[in-house]
Write an enzyme that holds these catalytic residues in place. Structure first.
Site, PDB file in Angstrom:
ATOM      1  CD  GLU A   1      -9.823 -34.309  36.662  1.00  0.00           C
ATOM      2  OE1 GLU A   1     -10.143 -34.597  37.821  1.00  0.00           O
ATOM      3  OE2 GLU A   1     -10.187 -34.969  35.680  1.00  0.00           O
TER       4      GLU A   1
ATOM      5  CG  ASN B   1      -6.170 -32.727  30.574  1.00  0.00           C
ATOM      6  OD1 ASN B   1      -6.642 -32.242  29.540  1.00  0.00           O
ATOM      7  ND2 ASN B   1      -6.490 -33.944  30.994  1.00  0.00           N
TER       8      ASN B   1
ATOM      9  CG  HIS C   1     -14.888 -36.608  30.512  1.00  0.00           C
ATOM     10  ND1 HIS C   1     -14.610 -37.787  29.855  1.00  0.00           N
ATOM     11  CD2 HIS C   1     -13.736 -36.232  31.101  1.00  0.00           C
ATOM     12  CE1 HIS C   1     -13.336 -38.106  30.052  1.00  0.00           C
ATOM     13  NE2 HIS C   1     -12.779 -37.181  30.801  1.00  0.00           N
TER      14      HIS C   1
ATOM     15  CD  GLU D   1      -9.082 -36.883  30.287  1.00  0.00           C
ATOM     16  OE1 GLU D   1     -10.086 -37.245  30.925  1.00  0.00           O
ATOM     17  OE2 GLU D   1      -8.000 -36.602  30.828  1.00  0.00           O
TER      18      GLU D   1
ATOM     19  CG  ASP E   1     -16.337 -39.692  27.722  1.00  0.00           C
ATOM     20  OD1 ASP E   1     -16.678 -38.585  28.195  1.00  0.00           O
ATOM     21  OD2 ASP E   1     -15.719 -40.547  28.382  1.00  0.00           O
TER      22      ASP E   1
END
Ligand code: XIL
Length: 399
Positions: free
Chosen positions: A212, A253, A288, A318, A320
């Protein structure tokens, strides 16, 4: 998903076009060549590939033919410091490993959690245990016990571990911000990367070296590293990681760079430069998202191919999908079905792009999701019962 308005998206597209034009003029590692007669046939083919890759779907068959030709003509490869790039060809179906983030505390305290993790996932990503504020809370004092326990657990169960993450502005211990001199900040950065990676050499083979680094508008985020070292902190981290463990696969990432927006354009620019220097192997798409605004399968496939065509591996790292009541109207059943289709879209995109090699969700169960259990964003519910999304993802990832 926070989307940017149409005008901003258009500017983003222009930015991407500019960066890809740049890439086609100067293939990574190649000298700048201007006339066709001056350049070897392989480079010529690469140029044509780059040009063709920018065209529409109708050109894919041509790209495919050209790539096959390039492969046939390629002379024996010299010994290279970086593994060969994986290109964004349509993949033959294969089995893609399903992973989850894991929290050591739940693994120790909750037998049902351990059973579900062990049964459903083949790869673990420490959710917080490897972050610098946990591993090096004070300068020179390293706390490796929790990571050791996770790595040992994984190896006794035959599972792999993703190293998340070495340098992450948000999860940097406060002491870094108190260092006055840039040279000392650089030394601290290098020492951290070296200490952590060398400890797990051979046991953790894939690392999110930097996490990030970018803002939504594509500029670099302010953090203790950037404020003293500027953008070059990213390259320093990758260079130190490469030197510490040349056998490891190194990733950048990022979140919310999965669609055509400013952050993705800026990320492409960043990762192309790192790749050209032989410092980067892949990118992680965090993913996400939520059922009331999510990247579609085709958007994801486009993004994955862009990175793949830059010579990079791609992983979903990651995922979700928020599906709580006020995220979208409809019964619980309808929301869970929509959630399953959002997960499936991402898994299908991964399956379709040869460069996509892993699919990881951010948690074993809704019960402990970082979003909050009420968001019901994962593949297993709070009682460890499989939700429709689990079967959908499994089917999409299987050979
Ligand atoms: C999150 C963890 O899940 C939380 O437990 C913690 O409080 C904050 O960090 N992007 C990342 C992850 O790369 O490291 C973040 O993990 C979630 C967003």
């Amino acid at each position: 998903m926070r989307r940017i308005p149409g005008a901003a998206a258009a500017i983003g597209a222009v930015l991407i076009l500019c960066t890809s034009v740049q890439a086609s003029v100067r293939a990574p590692g190649a000298a700048v060549a201007t006339r066709s007669a001056d350049i070897p046939s392989e480079q010529l083919l690469e140029r044509r590939l780059n040009r063709a890759a920018r065209m529409t779907v109708r050109s894919r068959a041509r790209v495919h033919r050209l790539r096959l030709k390039a492969v046939k003509r390629r002379p024996p490869a010299p010994v290279a410091p970086v593994p060969a790039p994986v290109v964004g060809l349509t993949a033959p179906r294969r089995s893609i490993p399903l992973g989850s983030s894991v929290v050591l505390k739940h693994l120790r305290d909750d037998a049902a959690y351990e059973a579900a993790l062990s049964r459903e996932f083949v790869q673990l990503t420490p959710e917080n245990e490897l972050k610098m504020n946990r591993v090096q809370p004070e300068q020179g004092r390293f706390e490796f016990a929790e990571v050791d326990a996770l790595v040992d657990y994984a190896s006794t169960r035959g599972k792999t571990v993703r190293g998340h993450t070495l340098i992450f502005g948000k999860e940097t211990p406060a002491w870094v911000g108190r260092i006055l001199l840039a040279g000392d900040v650089e030394a601290a950065l290098r020492a951290h990367v070296r200490a952590v990676m060398s400890r797990y050499k051979g046991r953790i083979r894939e690392w999110d070296v930097v996490n990030e680094a970018l803002e939504t508008n594509g500029t670099f985020r302010h953090n203790a590293w950037f404020d003293k070292l500027g953008e070059r902190y990213v390259e320093i981290a990758f260079a130190e990681a490469r030197a510490t463990d040349p056998g490891a696969r190194l990733f950048y990432n990022e979140f919310n760079a999965e669609t055509n927006n400013f952050k993705r354009a800026s990320e492409l620019n960043l990762v192309r430069k790192l790749r050209a220097k032989g410092l980067l192997d892949g990118v992680g798409l965090q993913l996400h998202t939520a059922i009331n605004g999510y990247p579609t399968r085709s958007e994801l496939e486009e993004t994955m191919r862009l990175f793949a065509d830059a010579g990079l591996e791609v992983q979903v790292t990651e995922m979700d999908v928020i599906a709580k009541g006020d995220a979208a109207p409809g019964s619980l059943t309808a929301r869970l079905d929509l959630q399953a289709s959002v997960f499936k879209g991402a898994a299908d995109a991964c399956q379709a792009v040869a460069a996509c090699t892993r699919f990881t969700v951010w948690g074993v169960t809704d019960r402990y999701s970082w979003m909050g259990a009420e968001e019901i964003p994962l593949l297993l519910d709070g009682s460890y019962t499989a939700k429709p999304a689990l079967a959908a993802v499994r089917a999409a990832l299987s050979a």
